[in-house]
Design an enzyme around this catalytic site. Structure first.
Site, PDB file in Angstrom:
ATOM      1  N   THR A   1      56.028  21.364  45.393  1.00 49.65           N
ATOM      2  CA  THR A   1      56.717  20.081  45.202  1.00 49.65           C
ATOM      3  C   THR A   1      58.018  20.197  44.416  1.00 49.65           C
ATOM      4  OG1 THR A   1      55.455  19.626  43.181  1.00 49.65           O
ATOM      5  CG2 THR A   1      54.537  18.820  45.270  1.00 49.65           C
ATOM      6  N   ASP A   2      58.244  21.324  43.724  1.00 50.49           N
ATOM      7  CA  ASP A   2      59.431  21.435  42.872  1.00 50.49           C
ATOM      8  C   ASP A   2      60.725  21.179  43.632  1.00 50.49           C
ATOM      9  OD1 ASP A   2      57.935  21.984  40.645  1.00 50.49           O
ATOM     10  OD2 ASP A   2      58.338  24.142  40.618  1.00 50.49           O
TER      11      ASP A   2
ATOM     12  N   THR B   1      51.771  24.682  45.247  1.00 46.63           N
ATOM     13  CA  THR B   1      50.518  24.319  44.575  1.00 46.63           C
ATOM     14  C   THR B   1      49.388  24.057  45.558  1.00 46.63           C
ATOM     15  OG1 THR B   1      51.668  23.421  42.645  1.00 46.63           O
ATOM     16  CG2 THR B   1      49.449  22.602  43.052  1.00 46.63           C
TER      17      THR B   1
END
Length: 332
Positions: free
Chosen positions: A83-84, A7
């Protein structure tokens, strides 16, 4: 600084949805505050993928890049990514890095097209931590929202909040205060993979979570296809009684690691004694993971299996990594 995508590196495509397109240098150029730091910063883009699409191969390649840079004199590293998977990738990097140089992983929850995008502030904080002498010896850490988290503890706790990263067991290691890294909680250095032990073999490790009413009927088909298994049990490490025979059979052939699905706390080892309890499962050959989450236990087991270690060495590694300390430490 090494960019992997995520992101923090996303911009809008023709349809208005975002996808990773920005390079590591693009991210640096968007943070004027970096110019005020006494840091010589080199940018490299190794991947530009969503965090969900990163692989073990990507992380092994990144670890090799970092090792080369450290050998050439780099005093710290920052990794930007989606961030996943940060709670898994950061732990993997920490297992592969035994040096004193800090490896700092960060990202963003709000992409650069949104008001209040958090990527620039997180990047500035991450570089500040990586350059701080106080961060040496911490291994791999995650820096987000001005908090510094140990890779072995951190987890993503919210789908959208900028404060998503938390450390339920022990709290953050420190904070960014007035532009400085302040370490207030310095744990003993955790387990790292023994130098030179990786063979390159790829192991398949499954993660299976206990849920209400699951009779375990799917377990045999899974067990036959994997080299290792992590069980995310109820509470302190419990499973339905109907699972016990399947797990005992599995533990005779492959390592089976017992964790908790709760998100915080250690699995127990000597409290409950009913069929499917932690004592019962450990007596049948399962390996307790201590404070390690199911996701981190899977990462550790996969790396350990790639080294060809025996069962006693695997157990000793989980004792150290999971902060158990109740069994003989063995060679690790």
């Amino acid at each position: 600084m090494v960019g992997l995508g995520g992101t923090i590196a996303m911009t809008a495509n023709a349809s208005g949805a975002v996808e990773p397109r920005l390079s590591a240098q693009d991210l640096i150029d968007a943070v004027p505050g970096l110019l005020g730091l006494d840091v010589e910063l080199e940018a490299r883009t190794v991947r530009n993928r969503p965090g969900a699409s990163l692989t073990f191969g990507d992380l092994h390649e990144l670890a090799e890049v970092l090792a080369e840079e450290f050998a050439a004199g780099a005093t710290g590293a920052v990794v930007t990514q989606g961030t996943d998977t940060i709670e898994e990738t950061s732990y993997l990097l920490g297992l592969l890095h035994a040096g004193e140089q800090p490896v700092v992983v960060t990202g963003a929850m709000r992409n650069p097209t949104l008001a209040g995008a958090d990527g620039p502030a997180n990047l500035l904080a991450a570089v500040t931590v990586a350059a701080s002498p106080d961060a040496r010896g911490l291994g791999c850490v995650v820096v987000f929202s001005d908090e510094i988290h140990a890779a072995a503890r951190v987890r993503k706790s919210h789908t959208m909040s900028t404060g998503t990263f938390v450390s339920p067991d022990g709290g953050p290691l420190g904070y960014l205060v007035e532009g400085r890294a302040r370490i207030i909680n310095r744990p003993a250095r955790g387990f790292t993979l023994p130098a030179g032990s990786r063979t390159g073999a790829e192991a398949r490790v499954a993660l299976y979570t206990a849920t209400l009413g699951d009779d375990g009927g799917l377990l045999p088909s899974i067990i036959d296809q994997v080299d290792g298994l992590v069980i995310a049990g109820f509470g302190v490490g419990h499973v339905p009684e109907s699972w016990v025979g399947h797990l005992e059979t599995a533990a005779r052939r492959i390592p089976v690691v017992l964790t908790s699905r709760t998100g915080a706390g250690s699995v127990a080892t000597r409290t409950y004694g009913f069929p499917g309890s932690e004592q019962d499962l450990l007596s049948r050959g399962l390996i307790p993971a201590g404070f390690l989450s199911p996701y981190k236990a899977r990462v550790l087991l996969r790396l350990l299996l790639s080294t060809g270690l025996g069962q006693d060495e695997l157990r000793a590694a989980f004792v150290t990594a999971g902060a158990l300390g109740i069994y003989p430490m063995g060679v690790c």
